[in-house]
Design a protein around this motif. Sequence first.
Motif, short mmCIF file in Angstrom:
data_model
loop_
_atom_site.label_atom_id
_atom_site.label_comp_id
_atom_site.label_asym_id
_atom_site.label_seq_id
_atom_site.Cartn_x
_atom_site.Cartn_y
_atom_site.Cartn_z
N GLY A 334 5.23 45.80 4.54
CA GLY A 334 5.35 44.41 4.93
C GLY A 334 4.09 43.86 5.56
O GLY A 334 3.52 44.46 6.47
N SER A 335 3.66 42.70 5.07
CA SER A 335 2.51 42.03 5.67
C SER A 335 2.94 41.27 6.91
O SER A 335 4.14 41.07 7.17
CB SER A 335 1.90 41.06 4.66
N GLU A 337 2.64 38.15 7.35
CA GLU A 337 3.31 36.94 6.87
C GLU A 337 4.77 37.22 6.54
O GLU A 337 5.67 36.43 6.89
CB GLU A 337 2.59 36.39 5.64
N GLU A 338 5.03 38.35 5.88
CA GLU A 338 6.40 38.71 5.52
C GLU A 338 7.24 39.02 6.76
O GLU A 338 8.42 38.64 6.84
CB GLU A 338 6.40 39.90 4.57
N ALA A 342 10.61 37.16 8.18
CA ALA A 342 11.82 37.97 8.34
C ALA A 342 12.48 37.78 9.70
O ALA A 342 13.70 37.90 9.83
CB ALA A 342 11.49 39.44 8.12
#
Length: 375
Positions: A334-335, A337-338, A342
């Motif tokens: 996961g970045s 941004e992600e 979330a």
Amino acid sequence: MAEPTAEQIAGQITGQSAEPPAGPTTGPRAEGRAARSRPVAVTIGRRPEPVHDVAVYAFEGMAPFELGVVVEVFGLARPELGGLLAAPWYGLKVCADRPGAALDAVGGFALTARHGLDDLAAADTVVIPGVRNAFSGEVSPGLVEALRTAHERGARIVSICSGAFALAAAGLLDDKEATTHWRYAELLQQRHPRVRVNPDVLYVDNGDVLTSAGSAAGIDLCLHLVRRDHGAKVANSVARRFVVAPHRDGGQAQFIEAAVRPVEEDEDGIARSMQWALDHLSDPLTVSVLARAARMSDRSYLRHFTARNGTSPMRWVVTQRIAASLALLEAPEGSVEEIAAAVGFESAATFRHHFGRVMRTSPTAYRRSFGRGVA
């Protein structure tokens, strides 16, 4: 077979023998034995290394809880850590103004410290778990001098609860943000106006000088030190053995009023809305949304929530979102941004802003320090 003595057990923990070595007392062989007798960290699967010396201050009339926290975190051998350690483990010394003298503690018992202020001044980390009487302003002159000496040498200086008064007396908190128990915050600010007292947080990390709030916040700060030194995996292991959460959310403001008054019937909706919010962190959350979950008007909800928790609803939501992001940042997937999306932030920029305010670092730096495979 006879049971081992306390001295022999202590020797096993530090890597020192309680019995004098046989053979010559001078020459190369004796020097070799002396080198081998120095304290070493107890680990499994790693080459023994010199310990990181932690000194904790004991004093007449002290409450034993804060001292016990420091002993529990830094004074136990931890063979269960195996090869996880990123640096030398800790060796603990309990120090006092007069080593060997009995010190009466709260609760009707006494303790004796084997080490003096010279050992405290020479330690890598110094912990002051309190002062005898914060209201009187009494701080041992010898302790003040030892703190200044330790700080000048580059030692890390830590306080728990009223211990901040000792650090302030030594001038180590001048022009720095610091905290103490909420009961003493106003007094600390009045007595030491150069200190920027923040009564709302559990601890403040200024790098080489750290302060924590009331007694239990000492656990939070000690685990934070372990996390800084050895990473999240080791800190989580210590927390599990302690049977506490490795990271607590929020600040001490939540304890000032709520802990001393009964829960009112109309606050059931507050608790219900908080649980609902935790289950819907990724959704858009506003005061109106939370008020509907509590079945209250916006105005009434805002008033009751703030009175109960010592903070506003949306500030609390942000803190919960940051807390939820930590486990995701510690995972390799996961970045940023992600992860921001979330846990409910509108953008990565908003996430970074709030993360920096709460955690005093960036999401990327946190992942680099505490991500799996790094610790």
